[in-house]
Design an enzyme around this catalytic site. Structure first.
Site, PDB file in Angstrom:
ATOM      1  N   HIS A   1     -17.937 -17.458   7.396  1.00 34.46           N
ATOM      2  CA  HIS A   1     -18.806 -16.865   6.387  1.00 34.46           C
ATOM      3  C   HIS A   1     -18.227 -15.586   5.750  1.00 34.46           C
ATOM      4  CE1 HIS A   1     -21.940 -19.531   8.020  1.00 34.46           C
ATOM      5  NE2 HIS A   1     -21.713 -19.023   9.215  1.00 34.46           N
TER       6      HIS A   1
HETATM    7  O1  RIB Z   1     -25.507 -16.530   8.522  1.00 36.08           O
HETATM    8  C1  RIB Z   1     -24.190 -16.078   8.689  1.00 36.08           C
HETATM    9  C2  RIB Z   1     -24.136 -14.594   8.742  1.00 36.08           C
HETATM   10  O2  RIB Z   1     -24.905 -14.118   9.847  1.00 36.08           O
HETATM   11  C3  RIB Z   1     -22.709 -14.047   8.979  1.00 36.08           C
HETATM   12  O3  RIB Z   1     -22.592 -12.799   8.370  1.00 36.08           O
HETATM   13  C4  RIB Z   1     -22.651 -13.891  10.467  1.00 36.08           C
HETATM   14  O4  RIB Z   1     -21.719 -12.895  10.873  1.00 36.08           O
HETATM   15  C5  RIB Z   1     -24.054 -13.430  10.770  1.00 36.08           C
HETATM   16  O5  RIB Z   1     -24.115 -12.032  10.535  1.00 36.08           O
END
Ligand code: RIB
Ligand code: CA
Length: 312
Positions: free
Chosen positions: A241
């Site tokens: 992500h």
């Molecule tokens: O949903 C994904 C996000 O939530 C990413 O930033 C992961 O690190 C968590 O913080």
């Protein structure tokens, strides 16, 4: 001229990869790293940010601890994804460097006031509590922000912590709503795009083959991190992500999206934290966010691999 950024983060393995990508990119001048409670409690997200900057031998970058809970709600964490430390996978050494004494919210306010207006990009990778707190405490800084590029939200990909909400937005929906209503130039990197940036065994192997401490660390983190999402989604890898935020700053053209209206659900228990994205323009509401929907994942991993390979 390097792009001035502040990374606001809740490491988290994917946050850690994002920080390393930023540290390996001379196009970016990291003014500071601010930590927030999210994936794991604040004490751990702060310790993990120190571990990562030390690993990259960049203790010169200040780490500032921020908010330990959302604006109005109890903290929700994600050890079930990231492990008890938040950085499970590699062997972790106690960091020698210390966090700076200044609170992250004060750092954000002061840094925006001290720099030229519209010269700093904020890069939130976790719940938006620190940024929202800074905007509430010092509304004068809002118009000084050049851009916010955040990882958060979901629309076609739907939610990951509830059927409708993505974790970062769900943890502090009121903070997210304040940011999306702030009129700041906003780029949203949602699950719609991060779920197309999947680690695969071949991609993880490239990090091992670097024979560097950072390459090994990234390989071991992603190998651990991916187990949960591979099981959940039945895919051959897990979404990376947060590095998508940094990659967007470096190579925006490998991403695509639409400027649309996005609002945050802050009342319904059923859909709390949902990013209600008007992708098809069915309302007359003002477009307030560039909502990214796609990425060329091969080009993303080429960039990530080349940059991580340049680290110690
Ligand atoms: O949903 C994904 C996000 O939530 C990413 O930033 C992961 O690190 C968590 O913080
Ligand atoms: Ca994160």
């Amino acid at each position: 001229m390097a792009k001035k950024i502040i990374i606001d983060t809740d490491p988290g393995q994917d946050d850690a990869v994002a920080i390393l990508l930023a540290l390996s990119s001379p196009e970016l001048e990291i003014l500071g790293i601010t930590t927030v409670a999210g994936n794991v409690p604040l004490s751990l997200t702060t310790k993990n940010a120190l571990i990562v900057t030390e690993l990259a031998e960049r203790q010169d970058i200040g780490v500032f601890a921020g908010c330990e809970a959302p604006l109005f709600r109890p903290l929700v964490t994600a050890e079930y994804v990231h492990g008890a430390t938040g950085l499970d996978g590699p062997e972790l050494k106690e960091p020698i460097s210390k966090k700076r004494s200044k609170h992250a919210v004060d750092f954000i306010i002061e840094t925006l006031r001290e720099n030229e207006p519209k010269s700093i990009t904020l890069c939130p990778l976790g719940p938006l509590t620190n940024i929202a707190s800074a905007f509430q405490r010092a509304p004068d800084i809002i118009e000084r922000v050049k851009q916010i590029v955040l990882m958060g939200g979901a629309y076609f990909e739907v939610g990951n912590i509830t059927p409708t909400a993505e974790f970062n937005i769900f943890v502090d929906p009121e903070a997210a709503s304040l940011i999306f209503k702030s009129n700041v130039d906003l780029v949203t990197i949602p699950l719609d795009v991060t779920h197309k940036a999947l680690t695969t065994p071949a991609r993880i192997e490239k990090f091992y083959q670097m024979n560097t401490k950072c390459g090994k660390f990234v390989a071991e983190m992603t190998a651990f991190f991916e187990r949960f999402d591979k099981e959940k989604y039945g895919t051959d890898g897990a979404p990376l992500h947060d590095p998508c935020v940094i990659a967007y700053l470096l190579e925006p053209d490998i991403f695509s999206g639409k400027k649309i209206n996005v609002e945050i659900e802050t009342h319904s228990q059923l859909t709390l934290g949902m990013t209600v994205a008007d992708w098809w323009g069915v309302t007359e509401k003002k477009a307030n966010a560039l909502f990214i929907g796609d990425v060329n994942s091969d080009k993303f991993f080429d960039l990530l691999t080349k940059r991580i390979a340049s680290l110690p």
